[in-house]
Design a protein around this motif. Sequence first.
Motif, short mmCIF file in Angstrom:
data_model
loop_
_atom_site.label_atom_id
_atom_site.label_comp_id
_atom_site.label_asym_id
_atom_site.label_seq_id
_atom_site.Cartn_x
_atom_site.Cartn_y
_atom_site.Cartn_z
N SER A 80 -1.36 -23.68 -18.50
CA SER A 80 -0.85 -23.95 -17.16
C SER A 80 -1.18 -25.38 -16.73
CB SER A 80 -1.48 -22.97 -16.17
OG SER A 80 -1.33 -23.42 -14.86
N VAL A 87 -2.08 -19.69 -20.42
CA VAL A 87 -1.19 -18.84 -19.62
C VAL A 87 -1.37 -17.38 -20.00
CG1 VAL A 87 1.22 -18.33 -19.12
CG2 VAL A 87 0.47 -20.70 -19.35
N TYR A 292 2.41 -14.52 -9.93
CA TYR A 292 2.03 -15.67 -10.75
C TYR A 292 3.26 -16.52 -11.04
CZ TYR A 292 0.12 -18.23 -14.76
OH TYR A 292 -0.29 -19.20 -15.61
N SER A 296 3.94 -20.31 -9.82
CA SER A 296 4.25 -21.35 -10.81
C SER A 296 5.55 -22.04 -10.46
CB SER A 296 4.37 -20.73 -12.21
OG SER A 296 3.25 -19.97 -12.50
N ASP A 301 5.03 -25.58 -12.08
CA ASP A 301 4.23 -25.45 -13.29
C ASP A 301 5.14 -24.85 -14.37
OD1 ASP A 301 2.38 -25.01 -15.25
OD2 ASP A 301 0.91 -24.07 -13.92
N ALA A 304 3.54 -22.66 -17.21
CA ALA A 304 3.13 -21.32 -16.80
C ALA A 304 4.36 -20.43 -16.66
CB ALA A 304 2.37 -21.38 -15.48
#
Lengths: 340, 260, 282
Positions: A80, A87, A292, A296, A301, A304
């Motif tokens: 990540s 990850v 999550y 992300s 991100d 991720a």
Amino acid sequence: MLGSIRRRLGVAAISIAGVAVLIFFITQLLPGDPARIAAGQYASEEQVEQIRARYGLDQPVLAQFGGYLADFVRFDLGTSIRTDQPVRDELLERLPATLELGLLSLLIAIVLGVVLGVTAAVCRHRAGDKIIQVFVILASATAVFWVALVAISLFVNQWGVFTSPIGRLPRGYPPPSHVTGFYVVDALLAGDPATAGAALRTLLLPALLLGTLAAPSIVKIVRSSTIRALESDYARTSRSFGYPTGSILFRDGLRNALLPVITNVGLVAGFVLAGGNVLIEQLFAWPGIGGYAYRSLQENDLFALRGYVIFIGVAYVLINTLLEFAYRWADPRVAIAEET
Amino acid sequence: MTLLNVEGLAVDTRGGHSLVRDFAIEVAPGEVVGIVGESGSGKTMTALSLLGLLPEGVSVVSGEASLAGMPFLRDGRVLRRPNATMIFQNPTAALNPTMRIGAQLDRLLAFLGKKGRGRAEELLESVGIGEPRAVMGRHPHQLSGGMNQRVVIAMAIAAEPSLLIADEPTTGLDVTVQAQILELIRSTVATREIGVLFVSHDMGVIAQMCRRVAVMYQGEVREFADVDDIFHAPGDSYTKELLASAAEQPRKVGDGTRTG
Amino acid sequence: MTVIGSPVALRGNLAGRMKLGDPMAYVAFVTLGLIIALGAVVPLIFGDGDVAQDNEGLLPPSWSHPFGTDRYGRDILLRSLAAVRIDISLGVAVALSVLVIGSTVGALSATFGGMVDAVIMRMTDILLALPGVVLALIITASLGKNTWFAAVAVIIAFIPLLVRLARAKALEVRSADYIAAARLSGASTLQVAFQHVLPNAIKYPFVQSTLVASLAILDFAALSFLGVGVQPPTPEWGAMIAEGVGDNLLGAWWPSFFPGLMILLSAASFQIIGDWLDRRLR
């Protein structure tokens, strides 16, 4: 029998490989600079270069692909950009929360789907069928994130039926000691029915939403296959002997009507574990993989997010392969054909 | 002394289209009565209507029927289930595909209150199945059409009916198997003194099996008489045509296919 | 979009000629027609609703603001209607693109058979290995967060379904007798594909595309809700729902409620119309 298992696993392996290539293609070969996207709008050129170097994005494409595949085979889903953690670990940590929610949703979807589908088939052309058809259309046209907000508005804010959506447990309930990661199960194992009950109550609203919205496809399939089973020649034979309607409904109807549902469960699972899940976890402050992915996404991100998508892709292929096995085992007509 | 008596039976579709009009027939105990006609003549609908097995959208609109003196149809309405069972044209489709033969037999025997060790095997043996245990462990699609028809006949007889209705029971089966099934039906009739209503489009089979036959055309009975009389002195114009085309009909080739 | 008044006239004509024979389908056509008509007309007269009123925001529904106002004081009814432009036309555009591309690929795949078919099937399998929203998500996240990329992503997510359907129908047709006759009379493979296979194969995919339109609206709204589709301040139902999340916590339910209701009405109408078409084609 073994031959067909081997074949299916081979197909699954190819699909997984295909998914890996597809995701690499999307994230790194499509126009769009991953480093710049990850760095964000306000990053300086230096920061972008840093990220580029750090994640090997400055290397030739083939080398990147090689590294990607090597990681893939080792179940390494990348790192990540935000947290600098693997990850895979971050996903595994959050997986039980999503699984607990997803499995309950799946159960609700299947039960609701079968009950409504059979009812619609039995009440064909009458009021019950029409009402259920209306439900199917409305549920198929409802955005899960919208109905979640409406539900929270009504059940939490207005009527106080459920507690505020602050995650898997209400205030004042510490999580039970970790055995499976499923709070309800773990709480029961620890002899703490109060916490189990509280965990179940927080699970209920999001699970009901996901399950109800995922039910329509099952309703439709159960309805049509139940009608087909009830109008079949073998159901007619049963009627000719004068068997009670219950017996005909269950042993001739359902037994044969439920087979197509097995393959449909894959789609439903895809919704409750990923497609729909990613849209509502953050609304319920649910600490799962959907939330999550959402975070992300907000923070650009990309790695991720990519890790999440790979995870979902592989899981989806495996789930569908498992369901195919289940179907072949359950339907005697197919199981025998495979052996010959 | 009639076993089955039907009068004025009429079957319509929901849209008002008439499928069967003013059908009447009688069957004596131990007698095989045939209903012959081409497809669309209404013979299958007639058979189904007697047991309340008509499909969606089709219903009995009038008629009286009684079995062994007990009326079961009055004014087009069903009074009770007659003590009759039926065997069908596609025996494999007539059996539940996801249940083993043994389970299906047990289900029937339990319903009839006749459960007992070996009852199912006895039943299968009585219809000429040499290895009942093997058959019981299989699913319908694993068995031949002929074998499945024996199973269906076994089940139909297990219910100890007064009347057996057979709707094209041998159509689609091999010639040799056809002969076996017909023989099975004949011996069943002989040993149990039941009546049989035998529906078919095949005049040859009707001639083998039946003493009297009703000729149906477009929902109506054109003639109801002894088979011999019909063959040698057909009274009705349609019957004459039917016989004529049946005579022209080339015999079935040995591998079970029809030619022509 | 369209000339003022003509959608209404068209709708009346349609109802008269086609003898709908199904009250739900009638409601669906009327609802969809109304939404499209209002969405085309109202913003032309009253604007997009993006000019904040000079009062405090978050007013509940009232006579002057039937859907209430949002945090910035913008009228939600006006914004919802302004969003029709994007949501509905995108839904239709996606459905049409998917129909055209998917059916063509599917029909060609069935006609050519062999290696071509195997490769295309393998590719659809892989695309279908991800749930639609997730696939669209990763595509948009990688390409960039804007409306067009999101639309492309949704199209890509739905194409495999139509390829499969068109191919299955084309295979049915392919083994039909008149195809063999055409082939015998010397038609090339391509000719066979476009003159015979495609027209018959396209009936059911066409019905399916109404369902695609419905799902496309939902998926596109989902992407915008997550922030990877339409960017603020463009009005779009999904994005408006996202904007209303915070307000929901404060007890203001209307900023999120009404856009979602529009999604429900539009998507449901497309589905009902699809079911109706399906029944008429049988």
